[in-house]
Design a protein around this motif. Structure first.
Motif, PDB file in Angstrom:
ATOM      1  N   LEU A 130       0.834  -1.195   0.000  1.00 54.40           N
ATOM      2  CA  LEU A 130       0.000   0.000   0.000  1.00 54.40           C
ATOM      3  C   LEU A 130       0.870   1.247   0.000  1.00 54.40           C
ATOM      4  O   LEU A 130       1.980   1.244   0.558  1.00 54.40           O
ATOM      5  CB  LEU A 130      -0.904   0.033   1.241  1.00 54.40           C
ATOM      6  CG  LEU A 130      -1.869  -1.130   1.435  1.00 54.40           C
ATOM      7  CD1 LEU A 130      -2.570  -0.984   2.783  1.00 54.40           C
ATOM      8  CD2 LEU A 130      -2.881  -1.209   0.303  1.00 54.40           C
ATOM      9  N   LEU A 131       0.348   2.319  -0.573  1.00 58.41           N
ATOM     10  CA  LEU A 131       0.984   3.623  -0.480  1.00 58.41           C
ATOM     11  C   LEU A 131      -0.002   4.587   0.148  1.00 58.41           C
ATOM     12  O   LEU A 131      -1.142   4.714  -0.318  1.00 58.41           O
ATOM     13  CB  LEU A 131       1.422   4.118  -1.855  1.00 58.41           C
ATOM     14  CG  LEU A 131       2.160   5.477  -1.882  1.00 58.41           C
ATOM     15  CD1 LEU A 131       3.219   5.496  -2.978  1.00 58.41           C
ATOM     16  CD2 LEU A 131       1.189   6.641  -2.061  1.00 58.41           C
ATOM     17  N   LEU A 132       0.394   5.232   1.226  1.00 60.30           N
ATOM     18  CA  LEU A 132      -0.430   6.234   1.888  1.00 60.30           C
ATOM     19  C   LEU A 132       0.101   7.613   1.523  1.00 60.30           C
ATOM     20  O   LEU A 132       1.243   7.956   1.886  1.00 60.30           O
ATOM     21  CB  LEU A 132      -0.408   6.053   3.411  1.00 60.30           C
ATOM     22  CG  LEU A 132      -1.287   4.943   4.010  1.00 60.30           C
ATOM     23  CD1 LEU A 132      -0.760   3.568   3.639  1.00 60.30           C
ATOM     24  CD2 LEU A 132      -1.365   5.096   5.527  1.00 60.30           C
ATOM     25  N   ALA A 133      -0.671   8.361   0.772  1.00 62.50           N
ATOM     26  CA  ALA A 133      -0.300   9.730   0.427  1.00 62.50           C
ATOM     27  C   ALA A 133      -0.838  10.646   1.524  1.00 62.50           C
ATOM     28  O   ALA A 133      -2.034  10.623   1.838  1.00 62.50           O
ATOM     29  CB  ALA A 133      -0.873  10.105  -0.932  1.00 62.50           C
ATOM     30  N   LEU A 134       0.044  11.446   2.118  1.00 63.56           N
ATOM     31  CA  LEU A 134      -0.304  12.218   3.312  1.00 63.56           C
ATOM     32  C   LEU A 134       0.006  13.696   3.116  1.00 63.56           C
ATOM     33  O   LEU A 134       0.954  14.071   2.408  1.00 63.56           O
ATOM     34  CB  LEU A 134       0.474  11.695   4.521  1.00 63.56           C
ATOM     35  CG  LEU A 134       0.168  10.253   4.945  1.00 63.56           C
ATOM     36  CD1 LEU A 134       1.324   9.670   5.744  1.00 63.56           C
ATOM     37  CD2 LEU A 134      -1.123  10.209   5.753  1.00 63.56           C
ATOM     38  N   GLY A 135      -0.766  14.517   3.796  1.00 64.75           N
ATOM     39  CA  GLY A 135      -0.528  15.951   3.741  1.00 64.75           C
ATOM     40  C   GLY A 135      -0.724  16.487   2.333  1.00 64.75           C
ATOM     41  O   GLY A 135      -1.512  15.973   1.537  1.00 64.75           O
ATOM     42  N   ALA A 136       0.030  17.539   2.010  1.00 65.59           N
ATOM     43  CA  ALA A 136      -0.077  18.183   0.686  1.00 65.59           C
ATOM     44  C   ALA A 136       0.794  17.428  -0.310  1.00 65.59           C
ATOM     45  O   ALA A 136       1.728  17.976  -0.907  1.00 65.59           O
ATOM     46  CB  ALA A 136       0.343  19.636   0.801  1.00 65.59           C
ATOM     47  N   TRP A 137       0.473  16.160  -0.528  1.00 65.02           N
ATOM     48  CA  TRP A 137       1.322  15.314  -1.359  1.00 65.02           C
ATOM     49  C   TRP A 137       1.280  15.710  -2.830  1.00 65.02           C
ATOM     50  O   TRP A 137       2.298  15.609  -3.535  1.00 65.02           O
ATOM     51  CB  TRP A 137       0.926  13.851  -1.185  1.00 65.02           C
ATOM     52  CG  TRP A 137      -0.477  13.500  -1.629  1.00 65.02           C
ATOM     53  CD1 TRP A 137      -1.597  13.598  -0.881  1.00 65.02           C
ATOM     54  CD2 TRP A 137      -0.867  13.014  -2.901  1.00 65.02           C
ATOM     55  NE1 TRP A 137      -2.692  13.196  -1.599  1.00 65.02           N
ATOM     56  CE2 TRP A 137      -2.279  12.820  -2.854  1.00 65.02           C
ATOM     57  CE3 TRP A 137      -0.201  12.710  -4.081  1.00 65.02           C
ATOM     58  CZ2 TRP A 137      -3.010  12.343  -3.934  1.00 65.02           C
ATOM     59  CZ3 TRP A 137      -0.923  12.232  -5.174  1.00 65.02           C
ATOM     60  CH2 TRP A 137      -2.311  12.056  -5.099  1.00 65.02           C
TER      61      TRP A 137
END
Length: 461
Positions: free
Chosen positions: A51-58
């Motif tokens: 899995l890839l978790l994109a976080l914040g202002a990615w």
């Protein structure tokens, strides 16, 4: 004839594509919350469901890439069920996951959650390795003993995932130089290695030390606390933290309760877990490396241990209270009994009285007797003093057994414990109390220095 040549791409060079994307709100046990865009992929080289978790202002972090821009922050986090989900303190994985989400969410970037449990050997094998670590092997030696590699992780799929999002240079959040090396070899530009925090506990110090010494992790650990040194405040658990460790032991003590009763002692696995949890240090003074806790903690720990195994609770209670007793001996005695650490296992709850007979020269003495308040001496006379012996040197029998504490050592198994064959070596000099002085006295015919006799404070009158 025209010959067609074709370069065959290696698996990690094959393109991967985003399969799905879903928004997931996250909340951690300490209350920290964030929102992640979780992505899945087609075409990953190893076929696993990473899995890839994109976080914040990615998205902005991707658009801002360039020579003068700050690269997105990325963490490769290998799955750890025991640490990430159950809060195991044997590793630092759970705290690192929590830290990474907060750090990345603050600046924009990606957390890659890689299905590589146990550094790639799998969950069951990792738990088998834990059992070997309890025998003294470090985390890497245990993997090798199982016939596995020290670290079987491969980051080819991680490189594919980053390329699928069009990342350029990245800042990698890690203490592990192997992650940096592998990603660079896979064509990922790592512009900066950003260290993670050091999440130290009493249970994971050996694990972190092995990572530092064996695979050059950039971890700065406080100096190892030697016997007689005070533990750093961050290592000493609070009352509630120690109780939480004990609660975690209860199910396993319950599983071993029948074995404890059958073998009439605490199993080695239980002793190792109790020691790792710091139970035997709770009443030891901070000045010798103990936790310096009080009666309330002691009583509650024993009570909770009894929910798993009454025999274990009974025996542990005695071993811990003996440490408390030792801390009230004269300083000379304390210097000796705490020389090897804050939790010496000295089993006799009361001094012995009885008779000793000499064996041939060079042999240890033998003693027999019961345990009223006096000590066994070579000439059969008794002094008002306590005798310290090693737990591993005593063979005992107890005249009183019952159905719920037959797993206790004989010295703790009833109101009177008979020592039928205590194998000891008496010091040539002991120190009976005389008035207000601490005066050594020679025992005629005593041999070697395996046992010391000291007056306990409550016997000085």
């Amino acid at each position: 004839m025209t010959v067609m040549s074709e370069t065959v791409a290696r698996p990690f060079e094959q393109p991967a594509a985003v399969r799905s994307q879903v928004t997931v709100p996250l909340r951690f046990p300490d209350g920290f919350a964030a929102t992640a865009e979780i992505m899945t992929f087609h075409g990953l080289a190893d076929g696993k469901e990473h899995l890839l978790l994109a976080l914040g202002a990615w998205e902005q972090a991707l658009l801002d890439q360039g020579p003068e821009r700050i690269a997105p922050l990325v963490r490769l986090h290998s799955e750890c069920l025991t640490g990430d989900v159950f809060g195991s303190e044997r590793c630092d994985c759970g705290p690192q996951l929590r830290e990474a989400v907060e750090e990345i969410a603050a600046v924009g970037g990606f957390l890659l959650y890689l299905r590589q449990e146990g550094r790639g050997i799998g969950l069951y094998s990792k738990l088998d390795a834990y059992a070997l670590q309890d025998t003294g092997l470090d985390t890497y030696e245990a993997n090798v003993a199982l016939g596995r590699g020290e670290d079987e992780r491969d980051y080819g799929a991680a490189a594919q995932m980053l390329r699928a999002l069009g990342t350029g240079p990245i800042r990698l959040l890690t203490n592990n130089p192997d992650k940096v090396g592998q990603l660079r070899a896979l064509g990922v530009e790592v512009s900066e290695q950003v260290p993670t925090g050091v999440h130290l506990s009493a249970a994971n110090r050996r694990y972190l030390a092995a990572k530092r010494s064996h695979t050059a992790h950039t971890i700065e650990l406080p100096a190892e606390t030697l016997p007689g040194e005070i533990l750093p405040a961050e290592i000493i658990p609070t009352h509630d933290e120690l109780l939480a460790r004990v609660d975690a032991l209860v199910p396993r003590l319950r599983e071993r309760a029948a074995e404890t009763e059958e073998i009439r002692r605490i199993p080695e696995a239980s002793m190792a877990e109790l020691k790792a949890a710091g139970v035997f240090q709770m009443l030891a003074p901070k000045a010798v490396g103990g936790f310096g806790m009080g009666l309330e903690t002691y009583v509650e720990v024993v009570r909770r241990l009894a929910q798993g195994c009454v025999s274990t609770a009974w025996s542990v209670g005695h071993l811990v209270e003996h440490v408390w007793m030792l801390a009230r001996w004269p300083q000379e005695a304390q210097d000796e009994v705490f020389a090897n650490g804050p939790a010496p296992w000295l089993p006799p709850p009361a001094p012995l009285q009885g008779k000793q007979r000499r064996l041939p020269a060079g042999s240890p003495s033998r003693a027999a007797g019961a345990s009223p308040p006096a000590s066994c001496t070579p000439n059969g006379h008794s002094w008002p003093c306590s005798t310290a012996t090693s737990a591993c040197n005593a063979w005992s029998r107890c005249p009183i057994l019952n159905s719920w504490t037959s797993g206790t050592p004989p010295a703790c198994g009833g109101p009177e414990a008979m020592i039928s064959a205590l194998r000891i070596s008496l010091s040539r000099r002991t120190a009976p109390w005389s008035g207000t002085s601490w005066r050594p006295r020679t025992i005629p015919g005593a041999s070697s220095t395996r046992i010391r006799t000291f007056t306990s404070p409550w016997q000085r009158s």
